[in-house]
Design an enzyme around this catalytic site. Structure first.
Site, mmCIF file in Angstrom:
data_model
loop_
_atom_site.group_PDB
_atom_site.id
_atom_site.type_symbol
_atom_site.label_atom_id
_atom_site.label_comp_id
_atom_site.label_asym_id
_atom_site.label_seq_id
_atom_site.Cartn_x
_atom_site.Cartn_y
_atom_site.Cartn_z
ATOM 1 N N SER A 13 -5.773 -13.181 -4.849
ATOM 2 C CA SER A 13 -4.577 -12.302 -4.644
ATOM 3 C C SER A 13 -3.465 -12.842 -3.732
ATOM 4 C CB SER A 13 -5.014 -10.912 -4.892
ATOM 5 O OG SER A 13 -3.852 -10.121 -4.722
ATOM 6 N N HIS A 14 -3.332 -11.756 -2.820
ATOM 7 C CA HIS A 14 -2.241 -11.922 -1.874
ATOM 8 C C HIS A 14 -2.910 -12.613 -0.561
ATOM 9 C CE1 HIS A 14 -4.475 -8.367 -1.688
ATOM 10 N NE2 HIS A 14 -4.609 -8.324 -0.497
ATOM 11 N N ASP A 18 3.234 -11.134 -5.784
ATOM 12 C CA ASP A 18 2.243 -11.769 -4.697
ATOM 13 C C ASP A 18 1.635 -13.071 -5.130
ATOM 14 O OD1 ASP A 18 0.700 -10.731 -6.837
ATOM 15 O OD2 ASP A 18 -0.921 -10.162 -5.511
ATOM 16 N N ASP A 78 -1.048 -13.936 -7.176
ATOM 17 C CA ASP A 78 -1.393 -13.905 -8.592
ATOM 18 C C ASP A 78 -0.502 -13.155 -9.625
ATOM 19 O OD1 ASP A 78 -2.356 -11.628 -7.331
ATOM 20 O OD2 ASP A 78 -4.118 -11.634 -8.713
ATOM 21 N N ASP A 118 0.217 -10.139 -9.551
ATOM 22 C CA ASP A 118 0.051 -8.557 -10.021
ATOM 23 C C ASP A 118 0.746 -7.506 -9.197
ATOM 24 O OD1 ASP A 118 -1.609 -8.814 -8.078
ATOM 25 O OD2 ASP A 118 -3.517 -8.394 -9.260
ATOM 26 N N ARG A 119 1.089 -8.058 -7.961
ATOM 27 C CA ARG A 119 1.825 -6.924 -7.078
ATOM 28 C C ARG A 119 3.291 -7.185 -7.045
ATOM 29 N NH1 ARG A 119 -1.586 -6.083 -1.455
ATOM 30 N NH2 ARG A 119 -3.680 -5.889 -2.675
ATOM 31 N N LYS A 162 -2.648 -4.684 -12.982
ATOM 32 C CA LYS A 162 -1.319 -4.270 -12.617
ATOM 33 C C LYS A 162 -0.339 -5.501 -12.786
ATOM 34 C CE LYS A 162 -2.751 -5.130 -7.618
ATOM 35 N NZ LYS A 162 -4.188 -4.620 -7.524
HETATM 36 C C1 G1P Z 1 -6.680 -3.897 -1.744
HETATM 37 C C2 G1P Z 1 -5.737 -3.006 -2.099
HETATM 38 C C3 G1P Z 1 -6.020 -2.269 -3.502
HETATM 39 C C4 G1P Z 1 -6.131 -3.165 -4.587
HETATM 40 C C5 G1P Z 1 -6.930 -4.529 -4.188
HETATM 41 C C6 G1P Z 1 -6.748 -5.618 -5.144
HETATM 42 O O1 G1P Z 1 -8.043 -3.608 -1.718
HETATM 43 O O2 G1P Z 1 -6.047 -1.836 -1.091
HETATM 44 O O3 G1P Z 1 -5.381 -1.163 -3.804
HETATM 45 O O4 G1P Z 1 -6.573 -2.739 -5.835
HETATM 46 O O5 G1P Z 1 -6.315 -5.041 -3.102
HETATM 47 O O6 G1P Z 1 -5.403 -6.036 -5.144
HETATM 48 P P1 G1P Z 1 -8.774 -3.215 -0.548
HETATM 49 O O7 G1P Z 1 -8.651 -4.508 0.442
HETATM 50 O O8 G1P Z 1 -8.143 -2.165 0.228
HETATM 51 O O9 G1P Z 1 -10.150 -3.144 -1.068
HETATM 52 ZN ZN ZN Z 2 -2.501 -9.655 -6.440
#
Ligand code: G1P
Ligand code: ZN
Length: 545
Positions: free
Chosen positions: A113-114, A279, A281, A283-284, A378
């Site tokens: 992800s990010h 982000d 991937d 999704d954000r 998302k």
């Molecule tokens: C974080 C975000 C959560 C999201 C997840 C995946 O998870 O807080 O809302 O679904 O990334 O993108 P966390 O690191 O808080 O477990």
């Molecule tokens: Zn992501």
């Protein structure tokens, strides 16, 4: 077909978190590490023989190596066909869209992800089911258990597949079909929104938009949709070429890591009127107006309140949902629409069953994630298109729309404070002490605020009855304010403490008070309850979003 069986031994720590298994690239690239985990996934499937698997990732470092390994293992596991994005690319929402459209058996998404990428960065993998959504906790737990007893993994001995050109190749008995990563996704978006109206908006000389892809996966998607189908001027998408290390950046669209975009929208000489980012991937999303950042929780509420402008949703919303730490702004919209609002634990996987059951149309999280029943992830660009469609239909700016929303519903002033890389033992102690205090908190007054309820959030899925405990400590205060404490389930180093702060302000005269100022009393209360400074030695958060 030459199936090779390799003896292996369990490797510690393969427990999936909020969104799949995330580790440093250095961990993932150890011999057998990825193979053990992928085999643990495959060992928990049944009926995949001859079926289709979707495979792709955000293009980060190690994506291409991992894809070749997984292709060979998928052939040994009996899949009949793998649809893989060209050059191994599929954004997370696009993977979900492809799984659904092509009626695949499931999918494997490679992303952290990010989180930063590169040889010293992070990598991740997760399995999605036939509905296009992340596998539920029962499945991920079963995968983890398998990883603790695994003794063999299997692959088909075959050369690497060329992923650079669309087309079909055989790997053993399995077809590998390299697909355009954008096509299905873009067609889906076009079916949801009023593209003509959005195109008119983008053509107005006074409307100038910037989309910052942060050198991550949404570049090709944003270019194809915004600059291609919708005719936005070339250059609307910046940082649009995906790089394996995201250009050394942190592809998380928040005010800290997307500071350039925020600064550009705050600069009166930039001529920009609307900004957005996504982000690693895809999704954000982040939505920025001129000198105005839309908080993700507000964004979800505004989308819900403006559903009538969007062709796909104009018939009405079945319900909405938010993760527990997300602000309650959307609850107020749901109440006024007379539709249910579900409160789920953090992580998109919890929305899946409600979406499948048709109980839910829009959902979101405070962490810059919003989405709908169109996929089971998302979806960053979807949120941007939703906003553009609203702006086009209402002929107002994003700040005007949000301010009017506050006037109507009140403002849920909101912020998240993250303390990163805390020693695990200290984080555990903090939570042990905090949980110990919970039974005595309700009814007490702290820093002049009355505690109405203090508990450890637990959730029973209304559709399948599954139960998830210990999903974050929440302290609800009189008047609709809240403080929530949670440990991140996606980090790869030490523990990250997240403190979520929310204050409900009905009085419009106070809506412009700066967020951190408005939340200062809650920060003090959080400190009193959790002793963050004393236990962690930190006197300020690392990231405020
Ligand atoms: C974080 C975000 C959560 C999201 C997840 C995946 O998870 O807080 O809302 O679904 O990334 O993108 P966390 O690191 O808080 O477990
Ligand atoms: Zn992501």
């Amino acid at each position: 077909m030459n199936v090779v069986s390799v003896s292996t031994q369990p490797i510690d720590g393969q427990k999936p978190g909020t969104s799949g298994l995330r580790k440093k690239v250095k961990v993932f690239s150890q011999p057998g590490y990825l193979e053990n985990f992928v085999q643990s996934i495959f060992d928990n499937l049944s009926g995949q023989q001859g079926k289709t698997l979707v495979l792709g990732g955000d293009g980060r470092y190690f994506n291409d190596t991992a894809i070749q390994i997984i292709l060979r293992m998928a052939a040994a596991a009996g899949f009949g066909r793998v649809l893989v994005g060209q050059n191994g690319i599929l954004s997370t929402p696009a993977a979900s869209a492809v799984i659904r459209k092509q009626a695949a058996f499931g999918g494997i998404i490679l992303s952290a992800s990010h989180n930063p990428g590169g040889p010293d960065g992070d990598f991740g993998i997760k399995y999605n089911l036939a509905n296009g959504g992340p596998a539920n906790e029962t499945f991920t737990e079963a995968v983890y258990q398998r990883s603790r007893s695994i003794s063999v993994y299997k692959y088909v001995d075959a050369p690497d597949i060329d992923l650079g050109v669309p087309g079909e190749t055989l790997l053993g008995d399995m077809k590998v079909q390299v697909i355009d990563p954008v096509a299905d996704y873009a067609a889906l978006q076009e079916s949801l929104f009023d593209f003509n109206k959005i195109a008119e908006l983008l053509a107005r000389p006074e409307f100038r938009m910037r989309f910052d892809a942060m050198h991550a996966v949404t570049g090709p998607y944003a270019k194809a949709i915004l600059e291609g189908r919708l005719g936005a001027p070339a250059g609307t998408v910046v940082n649009g070429d995906p790089l394996p290390d995201f250009g050394g950046g942190h592809p998380d669209p928040n005010p800290v890591y997307a500071a350039d975009l925020v600064a550009a929208l705050a600069d009166p000489h930039s001529g920009l009127s609307f900004g957005a980012a996504s982000d690693g991937d895809g999704d954000r999303n982040m939505i920025v107006g001129r000198d105005f950042i839309v908080s993700p929780s507000d964004s979800l509420a505004v989308l819900a309140a403006n559903y009538q402008y969007i062709p796909a949703y104009s018939g009405g919303l079945a319900g909405v949902a938010r993760s527990m730490p997300t602000s309650c702004a959307v609850d107020r919209v749901a109440q006024s629409l007379g539709i249910p609002c579900f409160e789920t634990p953090t992580g998109w996987k919890f929305f899946g069953s409600l979406l499948d059951a048709g109980q839910l149309t829009l959902c979101g999280e405070e962490s810059a994630g919003t989405g709908s029943n169109h996929v089971r992830e998302k979806d960053g660009l979807w949120a941007v298109l939703f906003w553009l469609n609203i702006l086009a239909a209402r002929n107002e700016t994003a700040p005007q729309i949000v301010r009017e929303h506050w006037r109507k519903f009140g403002r849920n002033v909101y912020s998240r404070h993250d303390y990163e890389g805390i020693e695990t033992a200290k984080a555990d102690r903090l939570f042990a002490e905090l949980r110990g205090k919970l039974p005595g908190l309700a009814g007490t007054e702290i820093s002049g605020m009355r505690v109405e309820l203090a508990d450890d959030f637990a959730y029973t899925d209304p559709v399948d009855g599954s139960r998830s405990e210990k999903q974050g400590v929440r302290v609800l205060l009189q008047g609709g304010s809240r403080v929530v404490f949670r440990l991140s389930g996606t980090g790869t180093e030490g523990a990250t403490l997240r403190v979520y702060l929310e204050r409900y302000v009905a009085d419009a005269a106070l809506h412009e008070v700066p967020t951190q100022e408005a939340l200062a009393p809650l920060v003090a209360l959080a400190e009193k309850i959790a002793n963050i400074a004393t236990i962690t030695g930190r006197d300020a958060p690392d990231v405020i979003s």
